[in-house]
Design a protein around this motif. Structure first.
Motif, PDB file in Angstrom:
ATOM      1  N   ASP A 122       0.833  -1.215   0.000  1.00 26.06           N
ATOM      2  CA  ASP A 122       0.000   0.000   0.000  1.00 26.06           C
ATOM      3  C   ASP A 122       0.862   1.258   0.000  1.00 26.06           C
ATOM      4  OD1 ASP A 122       1.080  -0.138   2.495  1.00 26.06           O
ATOM      5  OD2 ASP A 122      -0.818   0.066   3.581  1.00 26.06           O
ATOM      6  N   GLU A 123       2.148   1.114  -0.269  1.00 21.35           N
ATOM      7  CA  GLU A 123       3.027   2.276  -0.401  1.00 21.35           C
ATOM      8  C   GLU A 123       2.568   3.117  -1.601  1.00 21.35           C
ATOM      9  OE1 GLU A 123       5.791   4.969   0.389  1.00 21.35           O
ATOM     10  OE2 GLU A 123       5.597   3.140   1.599  1.00 21.35           O
ATOM     11  N   THR A 124       2.521   4.440  -1.411  1.00 21.60           N
ATOM     12  CA  THR A 124       2.006   5.303  -2.475  1.00 21.60           C
ATOM     13  C   THR A 124       2.928   5.326  -3.682  1.00 21.60           C
ATOM     14  OG1 THR A 124       0.989   6.685  -0.776  1.00 21.60           O
ATOM     15  CG2 THR A 124       1.192   7.634  -2.987  1.00 21.60           C
ATOM     16  N   TYR A 125       4.235   5.404  -3.449  1.00 21.27           N
ATOM     17  CA  TYR A 125       5.212   5.423  -4.545  1.00 21.27           C
ATOM     18  C   TYR A 125       6.169   4.240  -4.382  1.00 21.27           C
ATOM     19  CZ  TYR A 125       3.509  10.214  -4.915  1.00 21.27           C
ATOM     20  OH  TYR A 125       2.711  11.314  -5.035  1.00 21.27           O
ATOM     21  N   PRO A 126       5.712   3.011  -4.598  1.00 20.14           N
ATOM     22  CA  PRO A 126       6.580   1.863  -4.367  1.00 20.14           C
ATOM     23  C   PRO A 126       7.681   1.736  -5.414  1.00 20.14           C
ATOM     24  CG  PRO A 126       4.506   1.156  -5.318  1.00 20.14           C
ATOM     25  CD  PRO A 126       4.375   2.628  -5.052  1.00 20.14           C
ATOM     26  N   ARG A 127       8.827   1.249  -4.952  1.00 23.08           N
ATOM     27  CA  ARG A 127       9.952   0.950  -5.850  1.00 23.08           C
ATOM     28  C   ARG A 127      10.189  -0.545  -5.765  1.00 23.08           C
ATOM     29  NH1 ARG A 127      15.847   1.968  -5.963  1.00 23.08           N
ATOM     30  NH2 ARG A 127      15.754   2.232  -3.708  1.00 23.08           N
ATOM     31  N   ILE A 128      10.163  -1.210  -6.903  1.00 23.79           N
ATOM     32  CA  ILE A 128      10.119  -2.670  -6.938  1.00 23.79           C
ATOM     33  C   ILE A 128      11.314  -3.199  -7.708  1.00 23.79           C
ATOM     34  CG2 ILE A 128       8.793  -4.650  -7.775  1.00 23.79           C
ATOM     35  CD1 ILE A 128       6.284  -2.871  -7.360  1.00 23.79           C
ATOM     36  N   GLU A 129      11.936  -4.265  -7.155  1.00 20.14           N
ATOM     37  CA  GLU A 129      13.056  -4.929  -7.820  1.00 20.14           C
ATOM     38  C   GLU A 129      12.600  -6.306  -8.285  1.00 20.14           C
ATOM     39  OE1 GLU A 129      17.620  -5.190  -6.679  1.00 20.14           O
ATOM     40  OE2 GLU A 129      16.474  -6.746  -5.621  1.00 20.14           O
ATOM     41  N   VAL A 130      12.787  -6.584  -9.582  1.00 16.10           N
ATOM     42  CA  VAL A 130      12.388  -7.852 -10.189  1.00 16.10           C
ATOM     43  C   VAL A 130      13.656  -8.631 -10.522  1.00 16.10           C
ATOM     44  CG1 VAL A 130      11.161  -8.956 -12.089  1.00 16.10           C
ATOM     45  CG2 VAL A 130      10.305  -6.807 -11.129  1.00 16.10           C
TER      46      VAL A 130
ATOM     47  N   ILE B 233      11.781  -0.878 -10.816  1.00 16.36           N
ATOM     48  CA  ILE B 233      10.595  -0.224 -11.370  1.00 16.36           C
ATOM     49  C   ILE B 233      10.041   0.771 -10.361  1.00 16.36           C
ATOM     50  CG2 ILE B 233       8.252  -0.587 -12.241  1.00 16.36           C
ATOM     51  CD1 ILE B 233       9.037  -3.443 -12.934  1.00 16.36           C
ATOM     52  N   GLU B 234       9.805   2.003 -10.818  1.00 18.51           N
ATOM     53  CA  GLU B 234       9.033   2.981 -10.064  1.00 18.51           C
ATOM     54  C   GLU B 234       7.574   2.774 -10.462  1.00 18.51           C
ATOM     55  OE1 GLU B 234       9.824   5.031  -7.769  1.00 18.51           O
ATOM     56  OE2 GLU B 234      12.017   5.120  -7.825  1.00 18.51           O
ATOM     57  N   ALA B 235       6.804   2.145  -9.597  1.00 20.43           N
ATOM     58  CA  ALA B 235       5.458   1.682  -9.965  1.00 20.43           C
ATOM     59  C   ALA B 235       4.547   2.831 -10.381  1.00 20.43           C
ATOM     60  CB  ALA B 235       4.842   0.908  -8.803  1.00 20.43           C
ATOM     61  N   ALA B 236       4.632   3.974  -9.692  1.00 20.09           N
ATOM     62  CA  ALA B 236       3.736   5.093  -9.997  1.00 20.09           C
ATOM     63  C   ALA B 236       4.008   5.659 -11.382  1.00 20.09           C
ATOM     64  CB  ALA B 236       3.887   6.181  -8.941  1.00 20.09           C
TER      65      ALA B 236
ATOM     66  N   ALA C 144      -8.812  -4.475 -13.748  1.00 18.61           N
ATOM     67  CA  ALA C 144      -7.864  -4.315 -14.859  1.00 18.61           C
ATOM     68  C   ALA C 144      -6.706  -5.280 -14.694  1.00 18.61           C
ATOM     69  CB  ALA C 144      -7.357  -2.881 -14.915  1.00 18.61           C
ATOM     70  N   ARG C 145      -6.142  -5.736 -15.815  1.00 13.65           N
ATOM     71  CA  ARG C 145      -5.033  -6.684 -15.756  1.00 13.65           C
ATOM     72  C   ARG C 145      -3.740  -6.002 -15.346  1.00 13.65           C
ATOM     73  NH1 ARG C 145      -5.205  -9.859 -20.683  1.00 13.65           N
ATOM     74  NH2 ARG C 145      -6.371 -11.371 -19.439  1.00 13.65           N
ATOM     75  N   GLY C 146      -3.566  -4.735 -15.709  1.00 18.65           N
ATOM     76  CA  GLY C 146      -2.330  -4.041 -15.414  1.00 18.65           C
ATOM     77  C   GLY C 146      -1.392  -4.043 -16.603  1.00 18.65           C
ATOM     78  N   LYS C 147      -0.121  -3.788 -16.334  1.00 18.66           N
ATOM     79  CA  LYS C 147       0.865  -3.689 -17.409  1.00 18.66           C
ATOM     80  C   LYS C 147       1.918  -4.778 -17.240  1.00 18.66           C
ATOM     81  CE  LYS C 147       3.955  -0.365 -19.628  1.00 18.66           C
ATOM     82  NZ  LYS C 147       4.474   1.010 -19.592  1.00 18.66           N
ATOM     83  N   ARG C 148       2.276  -5.407 -18.356  1.00 19.51           N
ATOM     84  CA  ARG C 148       3.243  -6.489 -18.329  1.00 19.51           C
ATOM     85  C   ARG C 148       4.617  -5.956 -17.929  1.00 19.51           C
ATOM     86  NH1 ARG C 148       3.250  -9.891 -23.617  1.00 19.51           N
ATOM     87  NH2 ARG C 148       4.269  -8.017 -24.432  1.00 19.51           N
ATOM     88  N   VAL C 149       5.266  -6.669 -17.047  1.00 22.87           N
ATOM     89  CA  VAL C 149       6.573  -6.226 -16.540  1.00 22.87           C
ATOM     90  C   VAL C 149       7.685  -6.616 -17.485  1.00 22.87           C
ATOM     91  CG1 VAL C 149       8.229  -6.510 -14.662  1.00 22.87           C
ATOM     92  CG2 VAL C 149       5.792  -6.259 -14.149  1.00 22.87           C
ATOM     93  N   THR C 150       7.705  -7.873 -17.924  1.00 18.35           N
ATOM     94  CA  THR C 150       8.781  -8.366 -18.779  1.00 18.35           C
ATOM     95  C   THR C 150       8.339  -9.669 -19.416  1.00 18.35           C
ATOM     96  OG1 THR C 150      11.093  -9.111 -18.839  1.00 18.35           O
ATOM     97  CG2 THR C 150       9.835  -9.581 -16.842  1.00 18.35           C
TER      98      THR C 150
END
Length: 885
Positions: A799-807, A821-824, A834-840
């Protein structure tokens, strides 16, 4: 499953009933012919004391109480011994086993057959074939002529060893039987035991196979260990008062109840000591008494328990679960009494003491077995060396040996010839050894091979060295023994009973409100049988009710069908003890012409049928205004005074929120000294108690107000709880204490409509990992944030507003650098559907959340999203991310 009590009446022998003409004060007498007179009474002094003591001792030592060495009662020990005697690896008819056991057990075939079935149902020592009954339903086994049994591999490995067994004569002297079996395992704790003797009983609960082995290993290593019961029937157990199985210890056992839907409950595991039949009977009985409301019960039990409880319309499934625990056999207390036979007398022990004794016994048996094996190997080595000397030195060909006049001369000659070689032997040569040499056949002498003999001697020396190494490292050897047992037999013996702390279910809170409370104000009666009187509320037949009178008196009494209370009652309702949220607002007049006071108070407890007073108790006191508020609401009232000379104010308003809540014995604040004509409600108010702190206890999966578990925050009346499951399902609920929650909760918190959630998940339909951002929805209907495919897999939810994610990539792509990835910035906020956006397009091994580079400001009061939360216009499904190739 309760074991056989094994109590049997013993007939007094005829010798004890013979006449005794000696004068005395014996406890019993015999009257020939039925006439009572001075010449006909024959005293039998001491007969009761001596024979009853013998009977009691026999039942305790030989019938009902298990022996600490092997954990078996005599009938069980004799069954296993008889099965070992006839064991050939194949199944035997149970009738045959019973017949063989009767050579050792003098109490008939019925007790033997019942004990054998109970041993077989424990699924440890006996392999069963045929219909052996069902411990879940209580169905009995088929007749002994139709079912078969043999010893299990585990029993053959751990229970028997004739070389280390102490024997005694059977009851008729024709056979011998073991005093106790040399069991190298804590069998007593694995199987449990229950028996009732004369003035003594024993009850030891079963424990888990693997946990017993782990505890034995810990005991050998000098480490601490803790054991808790485990039952074949599964269920739940609260071990807070187990007290190591000591006498007086207690556990609470529960059935496992799950919700199929809002109208159906399923019992999938039952408490220890009960069957589906007894459980259903208790449920039906509770329904007939009105404690619960159900429509019907279906028993679909076969190999697994399945009892379906169909609820009546409008009945809460959560409340019914609590009511089942409170009013039926779905929850029961089981008390322990760990009594065993040690040194031919009963002794009370703890579970830890029993396990330590078993472990020490196993260590001693392993030592004895190794010493016996070493002795046998040394004997074999000695004779192999002696035989080689006898053959290679051709002692059998000596002329003096061949012409020996008798056996003694021949033995003496061989002994002289062996004299030079005796230092090479590991022990002295005896006459029996020489006689054994003389029995060697010529064919064996001709086939003697020195190389094979050398190999045999080398092998025997290696075996002796191995055994001596085990003896010098006996503890390590015993640990390896236990670990070997666990590896061989522990895989199919997982813990069946879940250890859990039980929350206390208050019967008055979960009892079904199966009655209606009425009041007849004209006649002055209150009760559930006044069908034509004024309806008050729904209640149960175990509730208490509280009554307030116009005089200021109040009291608490039990609900009944009809009871006289008087005609001055101004308020009656169900009373809940320890309720600090229900606040009573009162304005009363002190005496006939005194001041008028205003006060607020709660009633958390009182003695039933005792009268209390909310006024000062002055004669003529009167309550002028009264209200009961379930959540501490404070209304505003309009007060009209009686006109009086030189009185300026005739009407004024008073807000109860200005009055502090105090105890019922407090005097209150002076409202006015003038005489009041009328008080009426001006405006209803809100609660003055503020929000209520709510906690979630993961041990019991319930909400509470007592500070147990993780804090969810302060809740007001319209607040909701958000629940997200590990499967991706989410829903919202109220914060009622009767709510039940699943045991696969990913997160639970107070619902906040302004939060934006970020999820990274594997979409099984597309075969790729997607990232989506969405607001949660306030709905009791369950939704899945990933979609309906059960093969979707959630990597991350935050629930972080501006999450930063490592894949981190895996598989053939593991050589590539992780993606950040900067999710915002990557995807906008859209609907949860909604399905969302493909990461890779690469294979993803793991997803982790990093420390965000910047944090969101405090949310605005209007809840509008920030600029970065505005949904993007790019296609959510088809557009490739910057990290794809």
């Amino acid at each position: 499953m309760k074991e056989e009590d094994e109590r049997e009446e013993e007939r007094l022998p005829d010798e004890a009933m013979e006449a005794n003409t000696t004068e005395g004060t014996g406890g019993g007498y015999v009257v020939p012919g039925g006439a009572i007179g001075a010449d006909s009474v024959r005293h039998l002094p001491g007969m009761y004391q001596s024979w009853f003591l013998d009977y009691a001792s026999y039942v305790i030592l030989e019938r009902a109480v298990p022996h600490i060495n092997d954990g078996l009662k005599p009938v069980q020990r004799r069954i296993l011994h008889a099965m070992r005697r006839i064991d050939d690896g194949r199944y035997n008819k149970v009738a045959n086993v019973v017949g063989q056991t009767m050579q050792f057990h003098p109490h008939g075939d019925a007790s033997i057959g019942d004990a054998l079935v109970q041993l077989g149902q424990k699924d440890l020592l006996i392999d069963c074939q045929g219909n052996w009954g069902n411990i879940l339903t209580g169905d009995s086994a088929a007749a002994p002529r139709y079912i078969e049994a043999r010893l299990s591999r585990f029993a053959l490995e751990t229970v028997f060893n004739p070389k280390t067994t102490v024997w005694k004569q059977s009851y008729d002297g024709r056979n011998r039987e073991p005093v106790s079996l040399p069991i190298k395992f804590p069998l007593l704790l694995a199987q449990g035991a229950e028996g009732i003797a004369v003035g003594l009983s024993s009850k030891i609960l079963p424990h888990n196979f693997n946990e017993l082995i782990d505890a034995s290993v810990a005991c050998l290593r000098g480490e601490e260990f803790t054991l808790y019961p485990d039952f074949q029937t599964g269920g739940l157990v609260d071990v807070a008062k187990y007290n190591d199985g000591n006498r007086g210890g207690m556990v609470k056992v529960r059935a496992r109840i799950t919700k199929v839907d809002n109208r159906t409950l399923a019992i999938t595991e039952i408490p220890y000591g009960y069957t589906t039949g007894t459980l259903i009977d208790s449920i039906i009985k509770a329904n007939e008494k009105g404690k619960i409301k159900i429509r019907k019960v279906d028993d679909n039990t076969a190999r697994e328990v399945e009892i379906l409880i169909h609820l009546a319309p409008g009945v809460s499934s959560d409340k019914t679960i609590d009511a089942l625990y409170a009013f039926t056999d779905c929850e029961k207390s089981v008390y322990m009494n760990c009594c065993v036979i040690e040194d031919n007398k009963p002794r009370f022990m703890s579970v830890s003491e029993v396990l330590r004794h078993s472990t020490e016994q196993t260590l001693g048996l392993l030592r004895t077995e190794l010493e016996i094996e070493r002795s046998e190997l040394r004997e074999e080595l000695f004779y192999a060396s002696l035989e080689r000397i006898f053959i290679e030195e051709r002692i059998y060909k000596d002329k003096e040996f061949e012409q020996a006049p008798d056996m003694d001369a021949a033995v003496a000659h061989i002994d002289r010839r062996l004299e030079p070689f005796k230092p090479r032997l590991i022990r002295e040569v005896t006459r029996e050894d020489i006689l054994k040499l003389m029995e060697i056949k010529m064919g064996r002498i001709l086939k003697f091979n020195a190389d094979r003999n050398d190999e045999q001697i080398a092998r025997l020396k290696g075996e002796i060295e191995r055994v001596e190494h085990h003896l010098s490292h006996l503890t390590d050897y015993a640990v390896a023994w236990f670990e070997g047992l666990k590896k061989k037999y522990g895989a199919d013996k997982p813990r069946r009973t879940e250890i859990r702390s039980f929350d206390r279910v208050e019967a008055t809170k979960v009892a079904e409100a199966n009655e209606k409370l009425y009041i007849d104000r004209e006649e002055g009666f209150v009760g559930t049988g006044l069908k034509k009187a004024e309806f008050v509320c729904n209640c149960s037949d175990i509730d208490d009710i509280i009554l307030f009178y116009r005089s200021g008196v109040y009291k608490v009494m039990r609900v009944s069908e009809k009871i006289f209370v008087g005609q001055d009652v101004i308020y009656v309702n169900v009373f809940n003890r320890n309720d600090t949220r229900t606040i009573y607002n009162v304005i009363y007049r002190d005496g006939r012409a005194g001041c008028n006071y205003i006060k607020r108070f709660a009633v958390t407890g009182s003695t039933r049928d005792k009268e209390y007073n909310v006024t000062r108790g002055t004669e003529g006191s009167r309550i002028l205004y009264f209200s009961a508020n379930p959540n501490g609401e404070a209304e505003t009232v309009k007060v009209i005074l009686k006109p009086k000379l030189r009185q300026k104010t005739l009407v004024f308003e008073k807000d109860f929120s200005e009055i502090l809540i105090k105890g019922r014995t407090s005097l209150g604040n002076i409202l006015t000294r003038a005489e009041i004509h009328k008080i009426s409600l001006k405006q209803r108010g809100s609660s003055t108690l503020g929000g209520r702190e709510v906690w979630f206890d993961r041990d019991v999966l319930r909400l509470n107000y007592d500070g147990r578990g993780e804090a969810l925050g302060e809740f007001r009346s319209d607040d909701r709880i958000l629940v997200v499951l590990q499967s991706g399902e989410f829903y919202t609920t109220g914060f009622d204490l009767s709510n039940h929650y699943e045991d696969n909760i990913l997160l639970i918190e107070r619902y906040d409509a302004r939060k934006t959630w970020t999820a990274v998940y594997f979409d099984a339909d597309q075969g790729y990992v997607y990232l989506k951002r969405f607001p949660s929805e306030d709905s009791e209907k369950r939704q899945n944030l990933m979609g309906d495919n059960p093969r979707h897999r959630l990597f991350l939810l935050t629930d972080e507003t501006y999450p930063r994610i490592e894949v981190t990539l895996g598989g053939h792509d593991s050589y590539r650098d992780p993606l950040t990835i900067e999710a915002a910035e990557f995807v906008g906020v859209k609907s949860v559907k909604a399905r969302g956006k493909r990461v890779t397009t690469f294979t993803v091994a793991s997803v982790d959340e990093l420390e965000p580079t910047h944090h969101a400001p405090s949310p605005s009061s209007d809840g509008e999203p920030s600029a970065t939360d505005v949904p993007s216009e790019e296609d959510e499904d088809g557009q490739m991310s910057l990290f794809e190739e």
